[in-house]
Design a protein around this motif. Structure first.
Motif, PDB file in Angstrom:
ATOM      1  N   PRO A   1      40.521  24.645  62.277  1.00 26.79           N
ATOM      2  CA  PRO A   1      41.142  23.363  61.905  1.00 26.79           C
ATOM      3  C   PRO A   1      42.441  23.054  62.638  1.00 26.79           C
ATOM      4  N   ILE A   2      42.455  21.912  63.314  1.00 24.82           N
ATOM      5  CA  ILE A   2      43.683  21.411  63.937  1.00 24.82           C
ATOM      6  C   ILE A   2      44.719  21.083  62.874  1.00 24.82           C
TER       7      ILE A   2
ATOM      8  N   SER B   1      51.745  29.896  58.073  1.00 27.35           N
ATOM      9  CA  SER B   1      51.037  31.146  57.787  1.00 27.35           C
ATOM     10  C   SER B   1      49.628  30.895  57.268  1.00 27.35           C
ATOM     11  N   ILE B   2      49.199  29.620  57.163  1.00 29.36           N
ATOM     12  CA  ILE B   2      47.934  29.322  56.500  1.00 29.36           C
ATOM     13  C   ILE B   2      46.747  29.437  57.459  1.00 29.36           C
ATOM     14  N   GLY B   3      46.607  28.544  58.403  1.00 27.19           N
ATOM     15  CA  GLY B   3      45.445  28.589  59.288  1.00 27.19           C
ATOM     16  C   GLY B   3      45.752  28.075  60.680  1.00 27.19           C
ATOM     17  N   SER B   4      47.012  28.037  61.033  1.00 23.16           N
ATOM     18  CA  SER B   4      47.424  27.536  62.338  1.00 23.16           C
ATOM     19  C   SER B   4      46.981  28.486  63.442  1.00 23.16           C
ATOM     20  N   GLN B   5      47.195  28.073  64.691  1.00 25.87           N
ATOM     21  CA  GLN B   5      46.872  28.970  65.798  1.00 25.87           C
ATOM     22  C   GLN B   5      47.656  30.269  65.670  1.00 25.87           C
ATOM     23  N   ALA B   6      48.937  30.162  65.332  1.00 27.33           N
ATOM     24  CA  ALA B   6      49.759  31.369  65.187  1.00 27.33           C
ATOM     25  C   ALA B   6      49.212  32.284  64.097  1.00 27.33           C
ATOM     26  N   ALA B   7      48.793  31.703  62.964  1.00 25.84           N
ATOM     27  CA  ALA B   7      48.244  32.505  61.861  1.00 25.84           C
ATOM     28  C   ALA B   7      46.917  33.138  62.257  1.00 25.84           C
ATOM     29  N   THR B   8      46.098  32.398  63.031  1.00 22.90           N
ATOM     30  CA  THR B   8      44.804  32.933  63.457  1.00 22.90           C
ATOM     31  C   THR B   8      44.988  34.075  64.447  1.00 22.90           C
TER      32      THR B   8
ATOM     33  N   SER C   1      50.156  21.475  69.326  1.00 22.03           N
ATOM     34  CA  SER C   1      49.610  21.482  67.964  1.00 22.03           C
ATOM     35  C   SER C   1      48.330  20.679  67.845  1.00 22.03           C
ATOM     36  N   ARG C   2      48.166  19.654  68.660  1.00 19.59           N
ATOM     37  CA  ARG C   2      46.995  18.774  68.544  1.00 19.59           C
ATOM     38  C   ARG C   2      45.732  19.378  69.150  1.00 19.59           C
ATOM     39  N   ILE C   3      45.829  20.569  69.763  1.00 17.28           N
ATOM     40  CA  ILE C   3      44.709  21.177  70.478  1.00 17.28           C
ATOM     41  C   ILE C   3      44.332  22.507  69.845  1.00 17.28           C
ATOM     42  N   ARG C   4      43.012  22.742  69.705  1.00 18.10           N
ATOM     43  CA  ARG C   4      42.502  24.079  69.387  1.00 18.10           C
ATOM     44  C   ARG C   4      41.441  24.421  70.432  1.00 18.10           C
ATOM     45  N   ASP C   5      41.701  25.428  71.230  1.00 14.74           N
ATOM     46  CA  ASP C   5      40.738  25.933  72.203  1.00 14.74           C
ATOM     47  C   ASP C   5      40.067  27.176  71.647  1.00 14.74           C
ATOM     48  N   HIS C   6      38.750  27.309  71.900  1.00 12.86           N
ATOM     49  CA  HIS C   6      38.024  28.485  71.454  1.00 12.86           C
ATOM     50  C   HIS C   6      36.935  28.835  72.470  1.00 12.86           C
TER      51      HIS C   6
END
Length: 319
Positions: free
Chosen positions: A199-200, A209-216, A169-174
């Protein structure tokens, strides 16, 4: 209302008032200051230091669309590196203040060693040639629809590629590339890049469902299906301006630029954002940016204030 073209939004069209002082119109799309390169080339031709390699910004007040004043002052002009002070103000009040370190990255000026530093959690393997075709089986593309009042409207300037495999959860890779096919990433755009990650914070909300990795990932797969039937949303007035319980406002940031990108810029960068701590309404975050060969391009440390959307909207109504 269409978004302002990225090069213009990043600081072109600046009006010189006097030496080291400029007025600029901040577009509604997002607000970033002009580059320092033109000033240094004009005022300090003799030192030939047009590369920014270090930035330390402190943020005092929000900058709104409209006219702002941008002042540059020399602090130290040296033979191999120099330091200048930049101040952004609006309506007579200082909003941002930063020290910028200048040098010529084309000249070797010190020892270099391979530290063999690597990611603690290796990124998911990706092929840039497949990303170009939007066909890498381990990644899905996502473009944030533009909304003229959204606090995430700046993200619509990029196409993000998100790993399909869930991460911590603490990581966003792009992997990122400009949504405009003629635009590239240059060193002057790196301040924008380190501040533009998905946003992390959204990974930690109870509502995933808002903006998490899963939602994205879900949104990216939906966009892919829409593209296959000829639907592409760039301007999306119906998407809502504030679609999250909270957002981040930067209090302080440092940026180290480690590599000079080619003069014409590059089309692809890899970025990892990692939260170190989220506590008492503040988030400490590190952002690392790499080129497509996974050479380090920039590092940023950021302290962010977590702002409740409902409070921000209430304050906006009072303005």
């Amino acid at each position: 209302m269409n978004p302002t073209p990225l090069p213009k939004a990043l600081g072109r069209g600046i009006k010189l008032i006097k030496k080291g002082e400029y007025d600029l119109e901040m577009p509604n799309s997002f607000s970033f200051g002009p580059t320092i390169k033109d000033y240094f080339e004009a005022e300090h031709v003799e030192v030939k230091q047009t590369d920014v390699y270090g930035i330390q910004w402190q943020y005092f007040r929000l900058v709104f669309s409209g006219t702002v004043k941008f002042v540059i002052m020399d602090v130290h002009i040296g033979r191999s590196s120099s330091t200048i002070l930049a101040i952004v103000s609006q309506k007579g009040k200082d909003c941002m203040m930063g020290f910028l370190n200048m040098t010529n990255m084309a000249l070797p000026n010190g020892l270099s060693f391979d530290t063999e530093w690597r990611f603690n959690s290796p990124p998911i393997a990706a092929s840039v040639s497949l990303l170009v075709k939007d066909s890498d089986p381990k990644w899905v593309s996502y473009q944030c629809p533009y909304h003229p009042e959204s606090f995430r409207r700046a993200q619509s300037y990029l196409k993000f590629f998100i790993p399909l495999e869930m991460q911590e959860s603490r990581i966003r890779d792009h992997w990122i590339t400009p949504s405009d096919p003629v635009t590239t990433f240059t060193n002057e755009a790196l301040g924008f890049v380190v501040d533009i990650s998905l946003p992390i914070l959204d990974n930690f909300y109870p509502d995933k469902s808002i903006g998490s990795q899963a939602a994205t990932i879900k949104a990216g797969l939906e966009q892919k299906r829409e593209r296959e039937v000829g639907i592409t949303k760039v301007v999306d007035i119906s998407s809502g301006a504030y679609y999250a319980p909270a957002f981040l406002s930067t209090l302080a940031t440092t940026v180290e630029i480690k590599k000079r990108l080619p003069p014409g810029g590059v089309k692809w960068l890899f970025m990892r954002s990692e939260a170190k701590e989220i506590k008492n309404g503040r988030m400490s975050m590190e952002v690392a940016v790499y080129d497509e060969h996974m050479d380090l391009v920039a590092l940023s440390q950021q302290l962010n204030l977590v702002i409740d959307i409902s409070r921000a909207m209430a304050n906006k109504q009072k303005l």
